[in-house]
Write a protein that holds these residues in place. Structure first.
Motif, short mmCIF file in Angstrom:
data_model
loop_
_atom_site.label_atom_id
_atom_site.label_comp_id
_atom_site.label_asym_id
_atom_site.label_seq_id
_atom_site.Cartn_x
_atom_site.Cartn_y
_atom_site.Cartn_z
N GLU A 84 67.12 90.46 42.36
CA GLU A 84 66.66 91.33 43.45
C GLU A 84 67.46 92.63 43.48
N LYS A 110 59.19 83.16 38.93
CA LYS A 110 59.36 82.48 40.23
C LYS A 110 60.68 81.70 40.28
N TYR A 111 61.77 82.42 40.20
CA TYR A 111 63.09 81.80 40.23
C TYR A 111 63.26 80.95 41.49
N LYS A 112 63.68 79.72 41.29
CA LYS A 112 63.77 78.77 42.39
C LYS A 112 64.70 79.26 43.50
N LEU A 114 65.23 82.10 44.66
CA LEU A 114 64.58 83.06 45.55
C LEU A 114 63.74 82.36 46.60
N PHE A 115 63.08 81.29 46.21
CA PHE A 115 62.31 80.51 47.18
C PHE A 115 63.25 79.76 48.14
N TYR A 120 61.53 85.34 47.85
CA TYR A 120 60.62 85.64 46.76
C TYR A 120 59.71 86.82 47.09
N GLU A 121 59.11 86.82 48.27
CA GLU A 121 58.21 87.93 48.62
C GLU A 121 58.94 89.27 48.68
#
Length: 233
Positions: A84, A110-112, A114-115, A120-121
């Motif tokens: 990021e 989609k790195y985990k 970040l979720f 993530y968004e």
């Protein structure tokens, strides 16, 4: 890097010393070639701390175009958690035209973590801004493709950027039209507030502004508003 060098870098990273103190304490001259060499070593060794510390140096000292390859490669490497931050660097600090594909891959990976952080968004938003602000035909083409993605997060973010670019193009066209009008009719098209700010910024007397100055000011004004939106998101 030696242990002593890492300790000094850590102190800069943690805000215990400022950049001037850092350069006086660090035993090696901080040149572009030195930083590139150490960044390459950090990447090869998957050294998370060294990467974070070196990014702190760049934030203080400035980024430069020779870093593009390293930064874009880092976007698709999963051993660190600086994606990021690097996306923001690619938007605001250094323009890397070849970063588009890796920015897209990074969003799709989609790195985990970040979720896990609910980031993530916001990460997607930063990547999309970095792509859009390149302003190349290829970046616009990829945004168009992403706007058709089956992933609603990617599609919505890409559509937002396409709409933003279209709006900015219309605003720029309007500015050009106002400038042409103002050439023969003074500067009536510039609001009193903007005119005052521009006069103060340039430390000029009233009546000495040219249409070209006003147009450049308006472009910077638009850019600053969009930059603030990206930071807030």
């Amino acid at each position: 890097m030696t242990d002593d060098e890492m300790k000094i870098l850590r102190d800069l990273h943690l805000g215990r010393i400022n950049f001037e103190e850092f350069t006086s304490l660090y035993p090696i001259e901080i040149t572009n070639s030195y930083l590139i060499r150490e960044l390459g070593r950090a990447i090869d060794c998957h050294d998370v701390k060294a990467l974070a510390y070196l990014l702190s140096v760049f934030y203080k000292r400035g980024f430069f175009s020779e870093l593009c390859k390293y930064l874009t490669d880092l976007m698709i490497q999963s051993w660190h958690k600086e994606h990021e931050n690097i996306a923001m660097v690619l938007q605001f600090d250094v323009k890397c035209p070849d970063s588009v594909d890796n920015l897209i891959k990074a969003m799709e990976m989609k790195y985990k973590y970040l979720f896990d952080r609910c980031d993530y968004e916001p990460f997607v938003t930063k990547c999309m801004y970095a792509i859009a602000d390149l302003g190349t035909d290829y970046s616009k083409q990829k945004l168009t493709e992403l706007s058709l993605s089956e992933d609603p997060i990617l599609a919505e973010a890409a559509k937002f950027q396409l709409d933003r670019l279209a709006e900015e193009a219309l605003q720029a066209e309007s500015i050009d039209e106002n400038t042409r009008d103002n050439t023969d009719h003074g500067l009536e098209g510039l609001s009193p507030e903007k005119r005052q700010k521009l006069e103060e910024m340039l430390d000029m007397d009233k009546g000495t502004l040219t249409p070209e100055m006003c147009r450049e000011f308006d472009k910077q004004y638009i850019h600053s508003k969009n930059k603030k939106k990206s930071t807030d998101s």
